[in-house]
Design a protein around this motif. Structure first.
Motif, PDB file in Angstrom:
ATOM      1  N   ASN A  58      13.207 -10.841 -92.115  1.00 12.83           N
ATOM      2  CA  ASN A  58      12.490 -10.738 -93.386  1.00 12.83           C
ATOM      3  C   ASN A  58      13.192  -9.944 -94.482  1.00 12.83           C
ATOM      4  OD1 ASN A  58       9.782 -12.072 -92.967  1.00 12.83           O
ATOM      5  ND2 ASN A  58       9.920 -10.767 -91.152  1.00 12.83           N
ATOM      6  N   VAL A  59      14.352  -9.393 -94.211  1.00 11.66           N
ATOM      7  CA  VAL A  59      14.999  -8.527 -95.193  1.00 11.66           C
ATOM      8  C   VAL A  59      15.422  -9.278 -96.461  1.00 11.66           C
ATOM      9  CG1 VAL A  59      17.382  -8.662 -94.334  1.00 11.66           C
ATOM     10  CG2 VAL A  59      16.560  -6.549 -95.413  1.00 11.66           C
ATOM     11  N   ALA A  60      15.658 -10.570 -96.364  1.00 16.89           N
ATOM     12  CA  ALA A  60      16.031 -11.343 -97.560  1.00 16.89           C
ATOM     13  C   ALA A  60      14.810 -11.768 -98.371  1.00 16.89           C
ATOM     14  CB  ALA A  60      16.841 -12.575 -97.158  1.00 16.89           C
ATOM     15  N   SER A  61      13.631 -11.485 -97.861  1.00 18.10           N
ATOM     16  CA  SER A  61      12.382 -11.868 -98.525  1.00 18.10           C
ATOM     17  C   SER A  61      12.128 -11.011 -99.766  1.00 18.10           C
ATOM     18  CB  SER A  61      11.221 -11.698 -97.530  1.00 18.10           C
ATOM     19  OG  SER A  61       9.991 -11.609 -98.186  1.00 18.10           O
ATOM     20  N   ASP A  62      11.678 -11.645-100.826  1.00 19.21           N
ATOM     21  CA  ASP A  62      11.310 -10.896-102.030  1.00 19.21           C
ATOM     22  C   ASP A  62      10.093 -10.010-101.759  1.00 19.21           C
ATOM     23  OD1 ASP A  62      13.335 -12.041-103.524  1.00 19.21           O
ATOM     24  OD2 ASP A  62      12.057 -13.650-104.292  1.00 19.21           O
ATOM     25  N   HIS A  63       9.186 -10.500-100.921  1.00 17.71           N
ATOM     26  CA  HIS A  63       7.911  -9.822-100.674  1.00 17.71           C
ATOM     27  C   HIS A  63       8.043  -8.656 -99.686  1.00 17.71           C
ATOM     28  CE1 HIS A  63       3.601  -9.650-100.991  1.00 17.71           C
ATOM     29  NE2 HIS A  63       3.457  -9.747 -99.677  1.00 17.71           N
ATOM     30  N   LEU A 120      20.592 -13.102 -98.249  1.00 18.11           N
ATOM     31  CA  LEU A 120      20.626 -11.765 -98.836  1.00 18.11           C
ATOM     32  C   LEU A 120      21.640 -11.696 -99.977  1.00 18.11           C
ATOM     33  CD1 LEU A 120      19.077  -9.185 -98.139  1.00 18.11           C
ATOM     34  CD2 LEU A 120      21.040  -8.466 -96.818  1.00 18.11           C
ATOM     35  N   LEU A 121      22.803 -12.303 -99.782  1.00 19.52           N
ATOM     36  CA  LEU A 121      23.820 -12.323-100.833  1.00 19.52           C
ATOM     37  C   LEU A 121      23.390 -13.167-102.024  1.00 19.52           C
ATOM     38  CD1 LEU A 121      26.989 -12.634 -98.591  1.00 19.52           C
ATOM     39  CD2 LEU A 121      26.409 -10.677-100.050  1.00 19.52           C
ATOM     40  N   GLY A 122      22.573 -14.189-101.773  1.00 17.04           N
ATOM     41  CA  GLY A 122      22.117 -15.062-102.841  1.00 17.04           C
ATOM     42  C   GLY A 122      20.814 -14.629-103.494  1.00 17.04           C
ATOM     43  N   ALA A 123      20.204 -13.565-102.992  1.00 16.65           N
ATOM     44  CA  ALA A 123      18.914 -13.102-103.519  1.00 16.65           C
ATOM     45  C   ALA A 123      19.064 -12.521-104.915  1.00 16.65           C
ATOM     46  CB  ALA A 123      18.318 -12.064-102.577  1.00 16.65           C
ATOM     47  N   ALA A 124      17.971 -12.528-105.644  1.00 19.33           N
ATOM     48  CA  ALA A 124      17.963 -11.975-107.000  1.00 19.33           C
ATOM     49  C   ALA A 124      18.172 -10.464-106.987  1.00 19.33           C
ATOM     50  CB  ALA A 124      16.647 -12.323-107.694  1.00 19.33           C
ATOM     51  N   GLN A 125      17.629  -9.797-105.980  1.00 20.15           N
ATOM     52  CA  GLN A 125      17.750  -8.344-105.888  1.00 20.15           C
ATOM     53  C   GLN A 125      19.103  -7.963-105.291  1.00 20.15           C
ATOM     54  OE1 GLN A 125      14.634  -6.467-103.675  1.00 20.15           O
ATOM     55  NE2 GLN A 125      15.214  -4.431-104.357  1.00 20.15           N
ATOM     56  N   ASP A 126      19.753  -6.985-105.896  1.00 20.53           N
ATOM     57  CA  ASP A 126      21.053  -6.512-105.407  1.00 20.53           C
ATOM     58  C   ASP A 126      20.853  -5.685-104.143  1.00 20.53           C
ATOM     59  OD1 ASP A 126      23.668  -5.669-105.085  1.00 20.53           O
ATOM     60  OD2 ASP A 126      23.576  -4.195-106.704  1.00 20.53           O
ATOM     61  N   ARG A 127      21.438  -6.126-103.049  1.00 22.25           N
ATOM     62  CA  ARG A 127      21.349  -5.421-101.765  1.00 22.25           C
ATOM     63  C   ARG A 127      22.722  -4.904-101.327  1.00 22.25           C
ATOM     64  NH1 ARG A 127      16.158  -4.342-100.426  1.00 22.25           N
ATOM     65  NH2 ARG A 127      14.829  -6.172-100.508  1.00 22.25           N
ATOM     66  N   SER A 128      23.599  -4.630-102.289  1.00 16.89           N
ATOM     67  CA  SER A 128      24.956  -4.167-101.970  1.00 16.89           C
ATOM     68  C   SER A 128      24.948  -2.886-101.148  1.00 16.89           C
ATOM     69  CB  SER A 128      25.771  -3.950-103.245  1.00 16.89           C
ATOM     70  OG  SER A 128      25.929  -5.154-103.933  1.00 16.89           O
ATOM     71  N   ALA A 129      24.090  -1.928-101.486  1.00 18.03           N
ATOM     72  CA  ALA A 129      24.047  -0.667-100.745  1.00 18.03           C
ATOM     73  C   ALA A 129      23.630  -0.915 -99.296  1.00 18.03           C
ATOM     74  CB  ALA A 129      23.090   0.316-101.417  1.00 18.03           C
ATOM     75  N   PHE A 130      22.694  -1.815 -99.091  1.00 13.49           N
ATOM     76  CA  PHE A 130      22.239  -2.180 -97.749  1.00 13.49           C
ATOM     77  C   PHE A 130      23.389  -2.808 -96.962  1.00 13.49           C
ATOM     78  CE2 PHE A 130      20.431  -5.384 -94.884  1.00 13.49           C
ATOM     79  CZ  PHE A 130      19.542  -4.607 -94.133  1.00 13.49           C
ATOM     80  N   ILE A 131      24.124  -3.713 -97.604  1.00 11.05           N
ATOM     81  CA  ILE A 131      25.242  -4.396 -96.950  1.00 11.05           C
ATOM     82  C   ILE A 131      26.350  -3.399 -96.623  1.00 11.05           C
ATOM     83  CG2 ILE A 131      27.028  -6.159 -97.260  1.00 11.05           C
ATOM     84  CD1 ILE A 131      24.885  -7.690 -98.985  1.00 11.05           C
ATOM     85  N   ARG A 132      26.612  -2.478 -97.541  1.00 14.84           N
ATOM     86  CA  ARG A 132      27.620  -1.450 -97.280  1.00 14.84           C
ATOM     87  C   ARG A 132      27.218  -0.567 -96.090  1.00 14.84           C
ATOM     88  NH1 ARG A 132      28.357  -1.957-102.945  1.00 14.84           N
ATOM     89  NH2 ARG A 132      30.562  -2.347-103.351  1.00 14.84           N
TER      90      ARG A 132
END
Length: 184
Positions: free
Chosen positions: A30-35, A67-79
């Motif tokens: 669910n981490v790629a989910s907007d909700h 996750l990479l294609g999501a609107a929200q930036d998750r760079s810190a999570f990926i790092r």
């Protein structure tokens, strides 16, 4: 999404590896989910470094492409994942997602390749089999990363340093990839 129930759920992590495994499994889905993404990301961050390999293994189901294609930036999570023991256990899924997006995420890709090369020097033959996809496609990822930077730049020099490390490890016939390479 209830804060009080979530706090009680997370508080139970310390006493139950099964609860951490369940959180890792459900969080990964669910981490790629907007909700639900923020909530499940908060579960996953400490689980990436969990003492139990089974807990870390249940984070493997993350939809890195989503996750990479999501609107929200998750760079810190990926790092955080790249720096974690979970990445050391399973780099393949994230590396595969980055492989198709090198030009979109050159910094993240560089960090991931740098970490793979740092870790791979200590991998046993069994570990290398567990990272087969990462190692198999690494030459192409490095070449694509090289294509994404401007000639003569600091970034180019850093990528050439990665080439040197990769060549010194002689992983999956990089010399063929380099000889067939043409800069566009």
């Amino acid at each position: 999404l209830d804060d009080e129930r979530n706090a009680a759920f997370v508080a139970g992590f310390a006493e139950s590896s099964l609860r951490r495994q369940m959180a890792a499994y459900r969080g990964a889905a669910n981490v790629a989910s907007d909700h639900h993404g923020d909530r499940t990301a908060s579960w996953l961050l400490p689980l990436f470094s969990d003492d139990e390999r089974l807990v870390r293994a249940d984070t493997v189901g993350i939809d890195w492409s989503g996750l990479l294609g999501a609107a929200q930036d998750r760079s810190a999570f990926i790092r955080a994942y790249i720096a974690s023991p979970a990445f050391n256990n399973d780099s393949d899924h994230l590396m595969r997602a980055l492989e198709d997006r090198v030009s979109q995420f050159p910094e993240l890709t560089f960090e991931a390749v740098d970490r793979v090369l740092a870790l791979s020097g200590g991998w046993t033959e069994e570990d290398k089999r567990g990272h087969y996809s990462t190692l198999h496609h690494l030459s192409r990822v490095i070449v694509e990363l090289y294509r994404s930077v401007e000639g003569g730049s600091d970034a180019e020099r850093k990528i050439l340093d990665l080439f040197d490390i990769y060549l010194s490890r002689d992983v999956h016939n990089i010399r063929d990839a380099i000889s067939a390479y043409e800069r566009h």
